[in-house]
Design a protein around this motif. Structure first.
Motif, PDB file in Angstrom:
ATOM      1  N   ALA A  25       0.838  -1.212   0.000  1.00 16.78           N
ATOM      2  CA  ALA A  25       0.000   0.000   0.000  1.00 16.78           C
ATOM      3  C   ALA A  25       0.870   1.258   0.000  1.00 16.78           C
ATOM      4  O   ALA A  25       0.565   2.229  -0.708  1.00 16.78           O
ATOM      5  CB  ALA A  25      -0.936  -0.008   1.206  1.00 16.78           C
ATOM      6  N   ALA A  26       1.944   1.249   0.764  1.00 17.23           N
ATOM      7  CA  ALA A  26       2.856   2.403   0.801  1.00 17.23           C
ATOM      8  C   ALA A  26       3.531   2.595  -0.557  1.00 17.23           C
ATOM      9  O   ALA A  26       3.653   3.721  -1.054  1.00 17.23           O
ATOM     10  CB  ALA A  26       3.900   2.224   1.895  1.00 17.23           C
ATOM     11  N   ILE A  27       3.932   1.503  -1.167  1.00 13.69           N
ATOM     12  CA  ILE A  27       4.575   1.573  -2.482  1.00 13.69           C
ATOM     13  C   ILE A  27       3.586   2.103  -3.526  1.00 13.69           C
ATOM     14  O   ILE A  27       3.920   2.988  -4.313  1.00 13.69           O
ATOM     15  CB  ILE A  27       5.145   0.198  -2.883  1.00 13.69           C
ATOM     16  CG1 ILE A  27       6.353  -0.137  -1.989  1.00 13.69           C
ATOM     17  CG2 ILE A  27       5.528   0.160  -4.356  1.00 13.69           C
ATOM     18  CD1 ILE A  27       6.840  -1.568  -2.107  1.00 13.69           C
ATOM     19  N   LYS A  28       2.361   1.581  -3.528  1.00 12.09           N
ATOM     20  CA  LYS A  28       1.344   2.043  -4.490  1.00 12.09           C
ATOM     21  C   LYS A  28       1.030   3.525  -4.290  1.00 12.09           C
ATOM     22  O   LYS A  28       0.863   4.269  -5.258  1.00 12.09           O
ATOM     23  CB  LYS A  28       0.071   1.206  -4.358  1.00 12.09           C
ATOM     24  CG  LYS A  28       0.217  -0.182  -4.932  1.00 12.09           C
ATOM     25  CD  LYS A  28      -1.046  -1.001  -4.723  1.00 12.09           C
ATOM     26  CE  LYS A  28      -0.825  -2.423  -5.182  1.00 12.09           C
ATOM     27  NZ  LYS A  28      -1.959  -3.293  -4.885  1.00 12.09           N
ATOM     28  N   LYS A  29       0.957   3.958  -3.041  1.00 12.76           N
ATOM     29  CA  LYS A  29       0.710   5.372  -2.754  1.00 12.76           C
ATOM     30  C   LYS A  29       1.814   6.236  -3.362  1.00 12.76           C
ATOM     31  O   LYS A  29       1.544   7.239  -4.023  1.00 12.76           O
ATOM     32  CB  LYS A  29       0.631   5.598  -1.246  1.00 12.76           C
ATOM     33  CG  LYS A  29       0.446   7.046  -0.836  1.00 12.76           C
ATOM     34  CD  LYS A  29       0.381   7.184   0.681  1.00 12.76           C
ATOM     35  CE  LYS A  29       0.302   8.643   1.109  1.00 12.76           C
ATOM     36  NZ  LYS A  29       0.242   8.767   2.586  1.00 12.76           N
ATOM     37  N   SER A  30       3.048   5.833  -3.153  1.00 15.04           N
ATOM     38  CA  SER A  30       4.184   6.587  -3.672  1.00 15.04           C
ATOM     39  C   SER A  30       4.224   6.539  -5.193  1.00 15.04           C
ATOM     40  O   SER A  30       4.483   7.556  -5.851  1.00 15.04           O
ATOM     41  CB  SER A  30       5.485   6.030  -3.083  1.00 15.04           C
ATOM     42  OG  SER A  30       6.579   6.824  -3.438  1.00 15.04           O
ATOM     43  N   GLN A  31       3.953   5.386  -5.774  1.00 15.56           N
ATOM     44  CA  GLN A  31       3.941   5.257  -7.235  1.00 15.56           C
ATOM     45  C   GLN A  31       2.865   6.127  -7.871  1.00 15.56           C
ATOM     46  O   GLN A  31       3.006   6.538  -9.020  1.00 15.56           O
ATOM     47  CB  GLN A  31       3.751   3.796  -7.635  1.00 15.56           C
ATOM     48  CG  GLN A  31       4.974   2.945  -7.403  1.00 15.56           C
ATOM     49  CD  GLN A  31       4.719   1.465  -7.678  1.00 15.56           C
ATOM     50  OE1 GLN A  31       3.604   0.963  -7.560  1.00 15.56           O
ATOM     51  NE2 GLN A  31       5.787   0.762  -8.037  1.00 15.56           N
ATOM     52  N   SER A  32       1.790   6.419  -7.123  1.00  9.81           N
ATOM     53  CA  SER A  32       0.724   7.263  -7.662  1.00  9.81           C
ATOM     54  C   SER A  32       1.073   8.752  -7.577  1.00  9.81           C
ATOM     55  O   SER A  32       0.276   9.595  -7.987  1.00  9.81           O
ATOM     56  CB  SER A  32      -0.590   6.997  -6.917  1.00  9.81           C
ATOM     57  OG  SER A  32      -0.559   7.592  -5.631  1.00  9.81           O
ATOM     58  N   GLY A  33       2.248   9.055  -7.038  1.00 18.54           N
ATOM     59  CA  GLY A  33       2.690  10.439  -6.955  1.00 18.54           C
ATOM     60  C   GLY A  33       2.482  11.102  -5.606  1.00 18.54           C
ATOM     61  O   GLY A  33       2.871  12.247  -5.408  1.00 18.54           O
ATOM     62  N   LYS A  34       1.867  10.390  -4.672  1.00 15.20           N
ATOM     63  CA  LYS A  34       1.671  10.938  -3.328  1.00 15.20           C
ATOM     64  C   LYS A  34       2.898  10.646  -2.474  1.00 15.20           C
ATOM     65  O   LYS A  34       3.441   9.544  -2.510  1.00 15.20           O
ATOM     66  CB  LYS A  34       0.434  10.329  -2.679  1.00 15.20           C
ATOM     67  CG  LYS A  34      -0.853  10.674  -3.398  1.00 15.20           C
ATOM     68  CD  LYS A  34      -2.038  10.006  -2.746  1.00 15.20           C
ATOM     69  CE  LYS A  34      -3.309  10.295  -3.539  1.00 15.20           C
ATOM     70  NZ  LYS A  34      -4.422   9.488  -3.069  1.00 15.20           N
ATOM     71  N   LYS A  35       3.327  11.617  -1.701  1.00 12.31           N
ATOM     72  CA  LYS A  35       4.510  11.465  -0.858  1.00 12.31           C
ATOM     73  C   LYS A  35       4.206  10.548   0.324  1.00 12.31           C
ATOM     74  O   LYS A  35       3.214  10.736   1.023  1.00 12.31           O
ATOM     75  CB  LYS A  35       4.978  12.817  -0.340  1.00 12.31           C
ATOM     76  CG  LYS A  35       6.288  12.739   0.450  1.00 12.31           C
ATOM     77  CD  LYS A  35       6.693  14.080   1.022  1.00 12.31           C
ATOM     78  CE  LYS A  35       7.268  14.928  -0.080  1.00 12.31           C
ATOM     79  NZ  LYS A  35       7.840  16.188   0.440  1.00 12.31           N
ATOM     80  N   VAL A  36       5.043   9.545   0.536  1.00 19.69           N
ATOM     81  CA  VAL A  36       4.924   8.678   1.698  1.00 19.69           C
ATOM     82  C   VAL A  36       5.922   9.124   2.758  1.00 19.69           C
ATOM     83  O   VAL A  36       6.963   9.711   2.449  1.00 19.69           O
ATOM     84  CB  VAL A  36       5.141   7.179   1.362  1.00 19.69           C
ATOM     85  CG1 VAL A  36       4.109   6.680   0.382  1.00 19.69           C
ATOM     86  CG2 VAL A  36       6.538   6.912   0.871  1.00 19.69           C
ATOM     87  N   THR A  37       5.576   8.846   3.994  1.00 20.82           N
ATOM     88  CA  THR A  37       6.451   9.172   5.115  1.00 20.82           C
ATOM     89  C   THR A  37       7.042   7.887   5.660  1.00 20.82           C
ATOM     90  O   THR A  37       6.313   6.964   6.036  1.00 20.82           O
ATOM     91  CB  THR A  37       5.667   9.910   6.220  1.00 20.82           C
ATOM     92  OG1 THR A  37       5.129  11.114   5.663  1.00 20.82           O
ATOM     93  CG2 THR A  37       6.563  10.248   7.397  1.00 20.82           C
ATOM     94  N   ILE A  38       8.366   7.843   5.676  1.00 22.98           N
ATOM     95  CA  ILE A  38       9.106   6.698   6.194  1.00 22.98           C
ATOM     96  C   ILE A  38       9.841   7.163   7.439  1.00 22.98           C
ATOM     97  O   ILE A  38      10.570   8.154   7.403  1.00 22.98           O
ATOM     98  CB  ILE A  38      10.115   6.171   5.153  1.00 22.98           C
ATOM     99  CG1 ILE A  38       9.395   5.777   3.868  1.00 22.98           C
ATOM    100  CG2 ILE A  38      10.922   5.003   5.733  1.00 22.98           C
ATOM    101  CD1 ILE A  38      10.331   5.476   2.703  1.00 22.98           C
ATOM    102  N   VAL A  39       9.652   6.456   8.549  1.00 21.17           N
ATOM    103  CA  VAL A  39      10.329   6.807   9.792  1.00 21.17           C
ATOM    104  C   VAL A  39      11.306   5.693  10.150  1.00 21.17           C
ATOM    105  O   VAL A  39      10.932   4.524  10.208  1.00 21.17           O
ATOM    106  CB  VAL A  39       9.324   7.026  10.949  1.00 21.17           C
ATOM    107  CG1 VAL A  39      10.063   7.327  12.254  1.00 21.17           C
ATOM    108  CG2 VAL A  39       8.358   8.148  10.610  1.00 21.17           C
ATOM    109  N   CYS A  40      12.563   6.066  10.364  1.00 17.87           N
ATOM    110  CA  CYS A  40      13.602   5.144  10.818  1.00 17.87           C
ATOM    111  C   CYS A  40      13.706   5.298  12.329  1.00 17.87           C
ATOM    112  O   CYS A  40      14.082   6.367  12.818  1.00 17.87           O
ATOM    113  CB  CYS A  40      14.929   5.472  10.153  1.00 17.87           C
ATOM    114  SG  CYS A  40      14.871   5.383   8.357  1.00 17.87           S
ATOM    115  N   TYR A  41      13.343   4.254  13.054  1.00 18.05           N
ATOM    116  CA  TYR A  41      13.265   4.351  14.510  1.00 18.05           C
ATOM    117  C   TYR A  41      14.134   3.309  15.174  1.00 18.05           C
ATOM    118  O   TYR A  41      14.033   2.123  14.892  1.00 18.05           O
ATOM    119  CB  TYR A  41      11.807   4.169  14.947  1.00 18.05           C
ATOM    120  CG  TYR A  41      11.512   4.628  16.353  1.00 18.05           C
ATOM    121  CD1 TYR A  41      12.065   5.791  16.866  1.00 18.05           C
ATOM    122  CD2 TYR A  41      10.656   3.905  17.164  1.00 18.05           C
ATOM    123  CE1 TYR A  41      11.778   6.222  18.154  1.00 18.05           C
ATOM    124  CE2 TYR A  41      10.350   4.331  18.444  1.00 18.05           C
ATOM    125  CZ  TYR A  41      10.915   5.486  18.934  1.00 18.05           C
ATOM    126  OH  TYR A  41      10.620   5.912  20.206  1.00 18.05           O
ATOM    127  N   GLY A  42      14.995   3.749  16.054  1.00 18.30           N
ATOM    128  CA  GLY A  42      15.849   2.836  16.787  1.00 18.30           C
ATOM    129  C   GLY A  42      17.079   3.541  17.296  1.00 18.30           C
ATOM    130  O   GLY A  42      17.081   4.754  17.482  1.00 18.30           O
TER     131      GLY A  42
END
Length: 194
Positions: A25-42
């Motif tokens: 779902a995140a990949i499809k959202k990004s492929q459609s041109g919408k910006k996805v938010t990725i958080v690197c936590y640790g």
């Protein structure tokens, strides 16, 4: 992300694909041109803070952002790591550090820090709670569990017979992540096996 670097290592690092529905779902959202938010936590050293000093302009977050933007679509990568944070501490901070961004994808990296002082079993409860908190968030983010590697403090080698402070909590964290069917990238075993 490491295409051309060491394909065998990358292949060996995929420990478990888990359920890929949220990641898709995140990949499809990004492929459609919408910006996805990725958080690197640790732990901060593994999520980019140390690399800021070592390789300025070439940090973990910048590499991830560049790769995602060039191969999938628009994204924003947020470094939410802090030095010496364990899963238990992260449970108290997850709302502020991660969830306020309404992430589409969260990369969790606690395997090394959660075993400092042999506390892997104690921290496993925190890891479980952390995963549940993220999965239950309204943005329905995907999670990828990263198992990065540790080495003996003095020799920088892996000695399976020595329960030194840099041994990781990966074994118990893999069990927790598999329970929730979360994809697992295990660089620890892949690195030392190769």
């Amino acid at each position: 992300m490491l295409a051309g670097e060491d394909e065998e290592l990358n292949k060996d690092a995929i420990y478990s694909e888990g359920n890929l529905t949220r990641l898709a779902a995140a990949i499809k959202k990004s492929q459609s041109g919408k910006k996805v938010t990725i958080v690197c936590y640790g732990n901060g050293a593994n999520t980019g803070i140390l690399l800021d000093v070592v390789r300025a302009g070439n940090t973990y977050n910048e590499l991830l952002s560049d790769w995602w933007n060039n191969n999938i679509g628009p994204c924003q990568v947020i470094r939410a790591g802090t030095d010496n944070i364990t899963s238990i501490t992260a449970c108290y901070r997850v709302e502020h550090d991660v969830l306020r961004y309404n992430p589409d994808l969260v990369l969790l990296d606690f395997a090394v820090q959660d075993n400092i002082g042999g506390a892997a079993t104690t921290n496993a409860v925190g890891y479980d709670n952390l995963i549940r908190s993220i999965l239950e968030h309204k943005s329905k983010p995907a999670i990828i569990s990263l198992m990065l590697t540790g080495a003996e403090q003095q020799t920088f080698t892996m000695n399976p017979n020595n329960a030194d402070v840099f041994a990781t909590a990966s074994k118990i964290q893999k069990t927790v992540a598999q329970y929730y069917s979360i994809p697992i990238i295990d660089f620890e075993n892949a690195f030392w096996d190769n």
